[in-house]
Motif scaffolding. Structure first.
Motif, PDB file in Angstrom:
ATOM      1  N   PRO A  51       0.826  -1.211   0.000  1.00  0.00           N
ATOM      2  CA  PRO A  51       0.000   0.000   0.000  1.00  0.00           C
ATOM      3  C   PRO A  51       0.860   1.260   0.000  1.00  0.00           C
ATOM      4  CG  PRO A  51       0.203  -0.817   2.225  1.00  0.00           C
ATOM      5  CD  PRO A  51       0.927  -1.811   1.337  1.00  0.00           C
ATOM      6  N   ASP A  52       0.247   2.378  -0.411  1.00  0.00           N
ATOM      7  CA  ASP A  52       0.945   3.643  -0.254  1.00  0.00           C
ATOM      8  C   ASP A  52       0.703   4.163   1.166  1.00  0.00           C
ATOM      9  OD1 ASP A  52      -1.598   4.893  -0.185  1.00  0.00           O
ATOM     10  OD2 ASP A  52      -1.533   5.404  -2.313  1.00  0.00           O
ATOM     11  N   ALA A  53       1.269   5.329   1.468  1.00  0.00           N
ATOM     12  CA  ALA A  53       1.208   5.843   2.837  1.00  0.00           C
ATOM     13  C   ALA A  53      -0.232   6.098   3.282  1.00  0.00           C
ATOM     14  CB  ALA A  53       2.029   7.128   2.943  1.00  0.00           C
ATOM     15  N   ALA A  54      -1.063   6.628   2.384  1.00  0.00           N
ATOM     16  CA  ALA A  54      -2.447   6.918   2.748  1.00  0.00           C
ATOM     17  C   ALA A  54      -3.222   5.630   3.008  1.00  0.00           C
ATOM     18  CB  ALA A  54      -3.120   7.727   1.643  1.00  0.00           C
ATOM     19  N   GLN A  55      -3.013   4.618   2.168  1.00  0.00           N
ATOM     20  CA  GLN A  55      -3.706   3.340   2.349  1.00  0.00           C
ATOM     21  C   GLN A  55      -3.262   2.647   3.633  1.00  0.00           C
ATOM     22  OE1 GLN A  55      -2.364   1.955  -1.422  1.00  0.00           O
ATOM     23  NE2 GLN A  55      -4.268   2.457  -2.490  1.00  0.00           N
ATOM     24  N   MET A  56      -1.983   2.753   3.960  1.00  0.00           N
ATOM     25  CA  MET A  56      -1.479   2.186   5.206  1.00  0.00           C
ATOM     26  C   MET A  56      -2.121   2.891   6.400  1.00  0.00           C
ATOM     27  SD  MET A  56       0.636   0.030   6.727  1.00  0.00           S
ATOM     28  CE  MET A  56       1.998  -0.390   5.630  1.00  0.00           C
ATOM     29  N   ILE A  74      -6.880 -10.944  11.365  1.00  0.00           N
ATOM     30  CA  ILE A  74      -6.327 -10.148  10.263  1.00  0.00           C
ATOM     31  C   ILE A  74      -5.669 -11.084   9.265  1.00  0.00           C
ATOM     32  CG2 ILE A  74      -4.869  -8.215   9.594  1.00  0.00           C
ATOM     33  CD1 ILE A  74      -4.900  -7.249  12.469  1.00  0.00           C
ATOM     34  N   ASP A  75      -6.152 -11.032   8.024  1.00  0.00           N
ATOM     35  CA  ASP A  75      -5.579 -11.858   6.968  1.00  0.00           C
ATOM     36  C   ASP A  75      -4.128 -11.472   6.727  1.00  0.00           C
ATOM     37  OD1 ASP A  75      -4.979 -12.065   3.816  1.00  0.00           O
ATOM     38  OD2 ASP A  75      -6.312 -13.690   4.405  1.00  0.00           O
ATOM     39  N   GLY A  76      -3.299 -12.475   6.509  1.00  0.00           N
ATOM     40  CA  GLY A  76      -1.867 -12.256   6.378  1.00  0.00           C
ATOM     41  C   GLY A  76      -1.450 -11.404   5.208  1.00  0.00           C
ATOM     42  N   LEU A  77      -2.271 -11.332   4.157  1.00  0.00           N
ATOM     43  CA  LEU A  77      -1.924 -10.506   3.008  1.00  0.00           C
ATOM     44  C   LEU A  77      -1.788  -9.047   3.405  1.00  0.00           C
ATOM     45  CD1 LEU A  77      -1.445 -10.635  -0.057  1.00  0.00           C
ATOM     46  CD2 LEU A  77      -3.891 -10.224  -0.385  1.00  0.00           C
ATOM     47  N   ALA A  78      -2.545  -8.639   4.429  1.00  0.00           N
ATOM     48  CA  ALA A  78      -2.399  -7.296   4.987  1.00  0.00           C
ATOM     49  C   ALA A  78      -1.522  -7.307   6.230  1.00  0.00           C
ATOM     50  CB  ALA A  78      -3.767  -6.709   5.321  1.00  0.00           C
ATOM     51  N   PHE A  79      -1.750  -8.288   7.117  1.00  0.00           N
ATOM     52  CA  PHE A  79      -1.088  -8.283   8.415  1.00  0.00           C
ATOM     53  C   PHE A  79       0.428  -8.245   8.285  1.00  0.00           C
ATOM     54  CE2 PHE A  79       0.611 -10.527  12.202  1.00  0.00           C
ATOM     55  CZ  PHE A  79       0.183  -9.630  13.172  1.00  0.00           C
ATOM     56  N   GLY A  80       0.967  -9.042   7.388  1.00  0.00           N
ATOM     57  CA  GLY A  80       2.411  -9.111   7.256  1.00  0.00           C
ATOM     58  C   GLY A  80       3.043  -7.867   6.688  1.00  0.00           C
ATOM     59  N   ALA A  81       2.236  -6.984   6.096  1.00  0.00           N
ATOM     60  CA  ALA A  81       2.773  -5.779   5.465  1.00  0.00           C
ATOM     61  C   ALA A  81       2.479  -4.510   6.260  1.00  0.00           C
ATOM     62  CB  ALA A  81       2.198  -5.631   4.053  1.00  0.00           C
ATOM     63  N   LEU A  82       1.695  -4.615   7.335  1.00  0.00           N
ATOM     64  CA  LEU A  82       1.372  -3.443   8.139  1.00  0.00           C
ATOM     65  C   LEU A  82       2.611  -2.899   8.834  1.00  0.00           C
ATOM     66  CD1 LEU A  82      -1.950  -4.666   9.786  1.00  0.00           C
ATOM     67  CD2 LEU A  82      -1.747  -2.788   8.139  1.00  0.00           C
ATOM     68  N   ASP A  83       2.610  -1.592   9.075  1.00  0.00           N
ATOM     69  CA  ASP A  83       3.712  -0.975   9.799  1.00  0.00           C
ATOM     70  C   ASP A  83       3.738  -1.523  11.226  1.00  0.00           C
ATOM     71  OD1 ASP A  83       5.764   1.255  10.175  1.00  0.00           O
ATOM     72  OD2 ASP A  83       4.318   1.669  11.763  1.00  0.00           O
ATOM     73  N   PRO A  84       4.846  -2.101  11.667  1.00  0.00           N
ATOM     74  CA  PRO A  84       4.884  -2.724  12.990  1.00  0.00           C
ATOM     75  C   PRO A  84       4.549  -1.784  14.140  1.00  0.00           C
ATOM     76  CG  PRO A  84       6.708  -3.519  11.669  1.00  0.00           C
ATOM     77  CD  PRO A  84       6.067  -2.407  10.891  1.00  0.00           C
ATOM     78  N   ALA A  89       0.042  -0.629  18.257  1.00  0.00           N
ATOM     79  CA  ALA A  89      -0.966   0.265  18.846  1.00  0.00           C
ATOM     80  C   ALA A  89      -2.391  -0.267  18.710  1.00  0.00           C
ATOM     81  CB  ALA A  89      -0.856   1.648  18.201  1.00  0.00           C
ATOM     82  N   ILE A  90      -2.567  -1.432  18.085  1.00  0.00           N
ATOM     83  CA  ILE A  90      -3.909  -2.027  17.981  1.00  0.00           C
ATOM     84  C   ILE A  90      -4.293  -2.597  19.343  1.00  0.00           C
ATOM     85  CG2 ILE A  90      -5.289  -3.845  16.880  1.00  0.00           C
ATOM     86  CD1 ILE A  90      -3.453  -3.565  14.423  1.00  0.00           C
ATOM     87  N   ASP A 114      12.820  -8.949   1.530  1.00  0.00           N
ATOM     88  CA  ASP A 114      13.463  -8.726   2.827  1.00  0.00           C
ATOM     89  C   ASP A 114      12.608  -7.820   3.701  1.00  0.00           C
ATOM     90  OD1 ASP A 114      15.912  -8.880   4.598  1.00  0.00           O
ATOM     91  OD2 ASP A 114      15.784  -6.714   4.317  1.00  0.00           O
ATOM     92  N   HIS A 115      12.028  -6.778   3.095  1.00  0.00           N
ATOM     93  CA  HIS A 115      11.160  -5.866   3.851  1.00  0.00           C
ATOM     94  C   HIS A 115       9.954  -6.614   4.414  1.00  0.00           C
ATOM     95  CE1 HIS A 115       8.642  -2.435   4.893  1.00  0.00           C
ATOM     96  NE2 HIS A 115       7.697  -2.944   4.127  1.00  0.00           N
ATOM     97  N   LEU A 116       9.319  -7.436   3.581  1.00  0.00           N
ATOM     98  CA  LEU A 116       8.134  -8.155   4.032  1.00  0.00           C
ATOM     99  C   LEU A 116       8.488  -9.194   5.096  1.00  0.00           C
ATOM    100  CD1 LEU A 116       6.272  -8.611   0.622  1.00  0.00           C
ATOM    101  CD2 LEU A 116       5.632  -7.091   2.511  1.00  0.00           C
ATOM    102  N   TRP A 117       9.653  -9.820   4.970  1.00  0.00           N
ATOM    103  CA  TRP A 117      10.067 -10.765   6.001  1.00  0.00           C
ATOM    104  C   TRP A 117      10.221 -10.051   7.337  1.00  0.00           C
ATOM    105  CZ3 TRP A 117      14.612 -10.957   8.963  1.00  0.00           C
ATOM    106  CH2 TRP A 117      14.742 -12.099   9.754  1.00  0.00           C
ATOM    107  N   ARG A 118      10.807  -8.857   7.311  1.00  0.00           N
ATOM    108  CA  ARG A 118      11.034  -8.110   8.553  1.00  0.00           C
ATOM    109  C   ARG A 118       9.715  -7.621   9.162  1.00  0.00           C
ATOM    110  NH1 ARG A 118      16.376  -6.895   9.369  1.00  0.00           N
ATOM    111  NH2 ARG A 118      17.753  -7.361   7.599  1.00  0.00           N
ATOM    112  N   THR A 119       8.815  -7.082   8.333  1.00  0.00           N
ATOM    113  CA  THR A 119       7.553  -6.578   8.890  1.00  0.00           C
ATOM    114  C   THR A 119       6.685  -7.720   9.398  1.00  0.00           C
ATOM    115  OG1 THR A 119       6.524  -6.549   6.672  1.00  0.00           O
ATOM    116  CG2 THR A 119       7.527  -4.496   7.455  1.00  0.00           C
ATOM    117  N   GLU A 120       6.628  -8.826   8.662  1.00  0.00           N
ATOM    118  CA  GLU A 120       5.787  -9.939   9.099  1.00  0.00           C
ATOM    119  C   GLU A 120       6.348 -10.564  10.379  1.00  0.00           C
ATOM    120  OE1 GLU A 120       2.906 -13.040   6.950  1.00  0.00           O
ATOM    121  OE2 GLU A 120       4.858 -12.782   6.025  1.00  0.00           O
ATOM    122  N   ARG A 121       7.636 -10.697  10.449  1.00  0.00           N
ATOM    123  CA  ARG A 121       8.260 -11.252  11.647  1.00  0.00           C
ATOM    124  C   ARG A 121       7.959 -10.365  12.855  1.00  0.00           C
ATOM    125  NH1 ARG A 121      13.273 -10.746  14.216  1.00  0.00           N
ATOM    126  NH2 ARG A 121      14.115 -12.689  15.119  1.00  0.00           N
TER     127      ARG A 121
END
Length: 351
Positions: A51-56, A74-84, A89-90, A114-121
């Motif tokens: 997503p872009d910044a507004a969508q995030m 939360i489905d992983g297609l979104a969950f793994g890419a959300l800003d940690p 804060a959820i 690599d980015h997605l691995w880090r955010t999902e982890r």
């Protein structure tokens, strides 16, 4: 106290989208509602996982607004890419639904993977519980994402059980059926290349799948035209449920040259229709397709895939034996209410 009878289910885009992950999510929501739970579906931007910044920001605002006493899946297609930081804060107890880790998607640029691995982890550390569709995905989260085993529950996809399954009605020449979104990960290009090596045999084939990547669809159409298979290979795209059911009944072989699967609901569909399977030895596939019901080859190996298809088409006795094994395995598969019951137990255990 957490109220597991009232919850939210967040996913990118439209829950009626015809892919395995979305079908799983939709059937899970239906099953949880059938248990008497109130499930609110939250549609996040379909731009995830990039997503872009507004969508995030919109996604995190929606999730952070949820009450602290009601869980959210939360489905992983979104969950793994959300800003940690946003995930931290959820307030709602989080149950992550990881169909397969985002970084495992094929053909990703190295920096994005690599980015997605880090955010999902990082985000998985904030999930109270995690649902996965297969033991393979469970082990991957333990090995590569540092998730403790006690937080992961396998909720295998269900099938639609029928008291009297429709009788197979195979056509001649034999129909090879492939079902999977028209996306590079599904390996339809490899299947087409394999079929081009079988021009001396009598067969017909149909590839069914929701068009996901328009450029890839164009490439597949061009590949079919160049291979000279247009008269007997149909790239059907999305089809109505009645036609898909008819194709399963008329088929003699199910084939999918997938490059990776976290589970693969279509394999269960093929088994439930008593179809022998030709596919690849990747991800969760070896755990999903019984050895006596299919032939598995290495991913991206068109010659090996062609050889397996040739064997299936040329040896009716072997094909019949594998079809019988597929039917036995299909009859033993769980139903969707079983999947929902496992998820419901996880929700009830949140405390």
């Amino acid at each position: 106290m957490t109220d597991p009878r009232t919850l939210a289910f967040a996913l990118p885009g439209d829950i009626t989208t015809l892919t395995g992950g979305y079908i799983y999510d939709r059937r899970l929501v239906e099953g949880l509602r059938a248990q008497g739970r109130s499930v609110r579906v939250i549609a996040l931007s379909d731009a995830f996982p990039t997503p872009d910044a507004a969508q995030m920001s919109q996604a995190l605002d929606a999730l952070q607004a949820l009450p602290a006493d009601q869980p959210v899946i939360i489905d992983g297609l979104a969950f793994g890419a959300l800003d940690p930081q946003g995930v931290a804060a959820i307030r709602a107890p989080i149950v992550a639904m990881i169909h397969h880790p985002l970084a495992q998607e094929s053909a990703l640029p190295a920096d994005l993977a690599d980015h997605l691995w880090r955010t999902e982890r990082a985000n998985l550390a904030h999930a109270r519980r995690i649902l996965v569709p297969s033991p393979h995905t469970r082990q991957m989260l333990i090995d590569r994402y540092d998730v403790t085993p006690d937080r992961i529950t396998v909720a295998r996809p269900g099938t639609d059980r029928q008291a009297i399954p429709p009788a197979p009605a195979p056509v001649s020449p034999p129909l090879i059926l492939s079902v999977g979104i028209l996306h590079p990960r599904k390996g339809h290009d490899v299947l087409i290349a394999a079929l081009a090596r079988l021009a001396d045999l009598d067969w017909q084939a149909v590839i069914v799948g929701n068009p996901w990547d328009a450029a890839h669809v164009t490439d597949l159409q061009a590949q079919i035209a160049a291979s000279g298979l247009s008269a007997r290979l149909e790239l059907a795209g999305r089809v109505e449920a009645d036609r898909l059911a008819q194709l399963y009944r008329r088929a003699s072989v199910f084939a999918l040259a997938t490059r990776y699967e976290g589970y693969g609901i279509v394999f269960d569909e093929a088994l439930s229709h008593g179809l022998p399977i030709v596919t690849t030895r990747t991800g969760a596939v070896p755990d999903t397709v019984p050895a006596d019901a299919g032939l598995l080859v290495a991913p991206d190996d068109a010659p090996a895939l062609a050889q397996a298809l040739r064997r299936m088409l040329s040896d009716p006795q072997d094909r019949a034996a594998r079809a019988a094994a597929a039917a036995r395995a299909g009859a033993a598969l769980p139903g969707w209410p079983d999947t929902a019951q496992i998820a419901g137990d996880v929700l009830d255990g949140l405390g």
